[in-house]
Write an enzyme that holds these catalytic residues in place. Structure first.
Site, PDB file in Angstrom:
ATOM      1  N   HIS A 187      73.476  11.400  52.091  1.00 17.06           N
ATOM      2  CA  HIS A 187      73.054  12.790  52.232  1.00 17.06           C
ATOM      3  C   HIS A 187      71.631  12.834  52.755  1.00 17.06           C
ATOM      4  CE1 HIS A 187      76.483  14.590  50.099  1.00 17.06           C
ATOM      5  NE2 HIS A 187      76.475  13.468  49.402  1.00 17.06           N
TER       6      HIS A 187
ATOM      7  N   THR B 180      69.956  -2.517  53.898  1.00 16.63           N
ATOM      8  CA  THR B 180      69.652  -1.173  54.388  1.00 16.63           C
ATOM      9  C   THR B 180      69.231  -1.153  55.851  1.00 16.63           C
ATOM     10  OG1 THR B 180      67.357  -1.340  53.653  1.00 16.63           O
ATOM     11  CG2 THR B 180      68.945  -0.416  52.080  1.00 16.63           C
TER      12      THR B 180
END
Length: 181
Positions: free
Chosen positions: A111, A158
């Site tokens: 998100h 990541t």
């Protein structure tokens, strides 16, 4: 204090198939696909029937969770271990001769924390050929893990990982001895 986000609705996400197709996948997944008694070959056939691109000789263990099979591709002779979770809101691609070990999370969804409505911020995940993602590692949205990479157990990935790299999580190190030991 005012809430940070207005979570009253999520807009703009196309699941890629009709509601009936989604419900049918959830039913087949929960009742057959994840079960220990479901043969690996049947798991592959089920995924293909729901639109996944699965190569030859792919081996999928029990209790593997796949969010949307129509957004998954797996190359020839790859393995997916028990309790792996492929959260593919958008496409996830796993190369040939690759291993996704037990408990791995491949997550293509997130998100936008800056959005007042907490909008989705999804991006594809790509795992190269000959790559091993070891137990309980996590690969997050938008990441490409190259060919012949080893991602060590418990690692959090990541950012992109170039071909041939080894990525390891920090390991526990003794700091001091207990009194009386």
């Amino acid at each position: 204090m005012e809430p940070r986000w207005d979570l009253s609705g999520c807009t703009g996400y196309d699941k890629g198939r009709s509601f009936v197709h989604q419900v049918l996948w959830q039913a087949v997944s929960g009742l057959v696909f994840v079960r220990w008694w479901c043969p690996p070959g049947l798991r592959v056939r089920i995924l293909r029937a729901f639109g996944a691109e699965i190569g030859e000789g792919v081996y999928i263990k029990p209790r593997v969770r796949i969010h949307w099979p129509w957004r998954l591709s797996v190359g020839d002779h790859s393995w997916i271990g028990e309790e792996a979770w492929i959260l593919n809101l958008v496409p996830i691609s796993i190369g040939a001769q690759s291993i996704i070990s037990q408990g791995v999370l491949l997550c293509s969804g997130s998100h936008d924390r800056h959005s007042p409505t907490f909008e989705l911020d999804n991006a594809p995940v790509t795992i190269g050929d000959g790559t091993w993602i070891a137990a309980r590692a996590m690969v997050l949205r938008g990441v490409t893990v190259g060919d012949n990479v080893i991602v060590g157990a418990g690692s959090l990935v990541t950012t992109d990982v170039p071909d041939g790299e080894i990525v390891l999580a920090p390991t526990a190190q003794p700091r001091s001895r207990r009194a009386g030991s």
